[in-house]
Design a protein around this motif. Sequence first.
Motif, PDB file in Angstrom:
ATOM      1  N   ALA A  45       0.801  -1.243   0.000  1.00 35.91           N
ATOM      2  CA  ALA A  45       0.000   0.000   0.000  1.00 35.91           C
ATOM      3  C   ALA A  45       0.823   1.277   0.000  1.00 35.91           C
ATOM      4  N   LYS A  46       2.043   1.234  -0.542  1.00 41.16           N
ATOM      5  CA  LYS A  46       2.840   2.458  -0.631  1.00 41.16           C
ATOM      6  C   LYS A  46       2.200   3.443  -1.612  1.00 41.16           C
ATOM      7  N   THR A  47       1.941   2.976  -2.820  1.00 38.25           N
ATOM      8  CA  THR A  47       1.338   3.837  -3.840  1.00 38.25           C
ATOM      9  C   THR A  47      -0.084   4.227  -3.454  1.00 38.25           C
ATOM     10  N   LEU A  48      -0.829   3.278  -2.893  1.00 37.64           N
ATOM     11  CA  LEU A  48      -2.207   3.550  -2.459  1.00 37.64           C
ATOM     12  C   LEU A  48      -2.247   4.721  -1.479  1.00 37.64           C
ATOM     13  N   SER A  49      -1.307   4.750  -0.540  1.00 34.63           N
ATOM     14  CA  SER A  49      -1.282   5.805   0.478  1.00 34.63           C
ATOM     15  C   SER A  49      -1.089   7.176  -0.153  1.00 34.63           C
ATOM     16  N   ALA A  50      -0.186   7.257  -1.130  1.00 33.26           N
ATOM     17  CA  ALA A  50       0.062   8.531  -1.802  1.00 33.26           C
ATOM     18  C   ALA A  50      -1.160   8.978  -2.597  1.00 33.26           C
ATOM     19  N   ARG A  51      -1.782   8.056  -3.321  1.00 34.20           N
ATOM     20  CA  ARG A  51      -2.974   8.387  -4.100  1.00 34.20           C
ATOM     21  C   ARG A  51      -4.131   8.779  -3.186  1.00 34.20           C
ATOM     22  N   LEU A  52      -4.190   8.147  -2.038  1.00 29.26           N
ATOM     23  CA  LEU A  52      -5.244   8.432  -1.068  1.00 29.26           C
ATOM     24  C   LEU A  52      -5.148   9.873  -0.577  1.00 29.26           C
ATOM     25  N   LEU A  53      -3.933  10.311  -0.243  1.00 22.69           N
ATOM     26  CA  LEU A  53      -3.731  11.682   0.229  1.00 22.69           C
ATOM     27  C   LEU A  53      -4.125  12.685  -0.858  1.00 22.69           C
ATOM     28  N   ALA A  54      -3.745  12.386  -2.092  1.00 23.36           N
ATOM     29  CA  ALA A  54      -4.087  13.286  -3.201  1.00 23.36           C
ATOM     30  C   ALA A  54      -5.592  13.356  -3.415  1.00 23.36           C
ATOM     31  N   THR A  55      -6.277  12.221  -3.299  1.00 19.48           N
ATOM     32  CA  THR A  55      -7.729  12.177  -3.510  1.00 19.48           C
ATOM     33  C   THR A  55      -8.462  12.961  -2.418  1.00 19.48           C
ATOM     34  N   MET A  56      -8.005  12.824  -1.165  1.00 18.34           N
ATOM     35  CA  MET A  56      -8.675  13.508  -0.050  1.00 18.34           C
ATOM     36  C   MET A  56      -8.483  15.016  -0.104  1.00 18.34           C
ATOM     37  N   THR A  57      -7.399  15.472  -0.727  1.00 23.43           N
ATOM     38  CA  THR A  57      -7.118  16.907  -0.770  1.00 23.43           C
ATOM     39  C   THR A  57      -7.523  17.546  -2.094  1.00 23.43           C
ATOM     40  N   LYS A  58      -7.856  16.704  -3.088  1.00 20.71           N
ATOM     41  CA  LYS A  58      -8.232  17.179  -4.427  1.00 20.71           C
ATOM     42  C   LYS A  58      -7.187  18.153  -4.988  1.00 20.71           C
ATOM     43  N   ALA A  59      -5.953  17.951  -4.585  1.00 21.12           N
ATOM     44  CA  ALA A  59      -4.871  18.759  -5.145  1.00 21.12           C
ATOM     45  C   ALA A  59      -4.487  18.183  -6.508  1.00 21.12           C
ATOM     46  N   ASP A  60      -3.829  18.999  -7.320  1.00 25.73           N
ATOM     47  CA  ASP A  60      -3.343  18.495  -8.605  1.00 25.73           C
ATOM     48  C   ASP A  60      -2.358  17.363  -8.339  1.00 25.73           C
ATOM     49  N   PHE A  61      -2.511  16.267  -9.056  1.00 23.89           N
ATOM     50  CA  PHE A  61      -1.753  15.054  -8.761  1.00 23.89           C
ATOM     51  C   PHE A  61      -1.144  14.491 -10.044  1.00 23.89           C
ATOM     52  N   LYS A  62       0.144  14.166  -9.968  1.00 26.67           N
ATOM     53  CA  LYS A  62       0.824  13.518 -11.100  1.00 26.67           C
ATOM     54  C   LYS A  62       1.602  12.310 -10.563  1.00 26.67           C
ATOM     55  N   ARG A  63       1.643  11.282 -11.384  1.00 26.84           N
ATOM     56  CA  ARG A  63       2.402  10.079 -11.030  1.00 26.84           C
ATOM     57  C   ARG A  63       3.481   9.868 -12.076  1.00 26.84           C
ATOM     58  N   ILE A  64       4.713   9.635 -11.610  1.00 30.10           N
ATOM     59  CA  ILE A  64       5.838   9.378 -12.511  1.00 30.10           C
ATOM     60  C   ILE A  64       6.419   8.008 -12.162  1.00 30.10           C
ATOM     61  N   GLN A  65       6.454   7.117 -13.144  1.00 26.90           N
ATOM     62  CA  GLN A  65       7.061   5.805 -12.934  1.00 26.90           C
ATOM     63  C   GLN A  65       8.533   5.898 -13.320  1.00 26.90           C
ATOM     64  N   PHE A  66       9.423   5.717 -12.368  1.00 26.74           N
ATOM     65  CA  PHE A  66      10.849   5.767 -12.666  1.00 26.74           C
ATOM     66  C   PHE A  66      11.308   4.439 -13.275  1.00 26.74           C
TER      67      PHE A  66
END
Length: 323
Positions: free
Chosen positions: A57-78
């Motif tokens: 749930a590492k990625t889930l946690s980050a996406r969860l925070l972004a969803t709850m704050t409705k801030a602009d969100f980008k994901r970059i796969q290294f």
Amino acid sequence: MSEFTNRIDLKAFSEKIAQLKEEAHKALVGQEQMLDLLLTAFFTGGHVLIEGVPGVAKTLSARLLATMTKADFKRIQFTPDLMPSDILGTSVFNPKSTSFEFKAGPVFSNLVLIDEINRAPAKTQSALFEVMEEGQVTNDGTVYPMEELFMVMATQNPIEQEGTYRLPEAQLDRFLFKINVGYPSTSDETKILALQNQTAGFKKLAFIEEVISKEEAIALKKNLKDILVKDSLLQYIAELIAQTRNHPSLYLGASPRASIDLLNASKAYAAMKGRDFVTPDDIQFLLRPIIEHRIQLTPEAELQGISMEEISQQIVQQVEVPN
């Protein structure tokens, strides 16, 4: 106690923290400490490195925070072939204006999730140095500032895994916290299965609602600078960090940036607990996630099997706690 209560009104802040936690637990089982640290970093304005094996749930946690704050969100796969311009952006020639124009990369967002940051080589990782520390990107001599709300959340697989690169010390120092995520207990895993079984659209987090807007978050963050920190606690922070530089089992100690991070994070954590003053307990709780990715064991200590947790405990025991 009343004088503390009246000095800063933390009611709105406390209510938002309670709502954020309640909403997060719709998708996140257990992981109380990780959630506390993520929220502390969010309101401190710091970046977070989350380490653990795949699927915890590492990625889930980050996406969860972004969803709850409705801030602009980008994901970059290294990946090993990712270039710095793929992250920061690049100058593109515009034939209409016959000039080069800057095309912003995915790092230009409020919350940036970097998945598997240690899959990319040092050249690409170092592209993040300026933007993480100074909140800006320089391209062809022009400075492009980030928005006021800017946070990098990076996930990392354990270094022993095949195809991973060690992060440079200078980059590790730019992360406020390193959060280690382990396997859930059997009871927690049963609850995770129940959530997945009962909740429609779980992977897309369609059932998670906005709790706080980015404008509200910025406004609440501004109050945290007024959280009271006694001079004796400033001395306590300085002495704790100094111990990392003098510890016989360490050859790399924490930097002054770690001291500043410990101070600022302690203010946010105290406010999350409903207090407008920092206590030694706040500082001790945050010490481990703040220093353990910045310090390095001597080869002799590694051979003896000394853990970072032991080092942190020793440092806390060696420094007298102020009254």
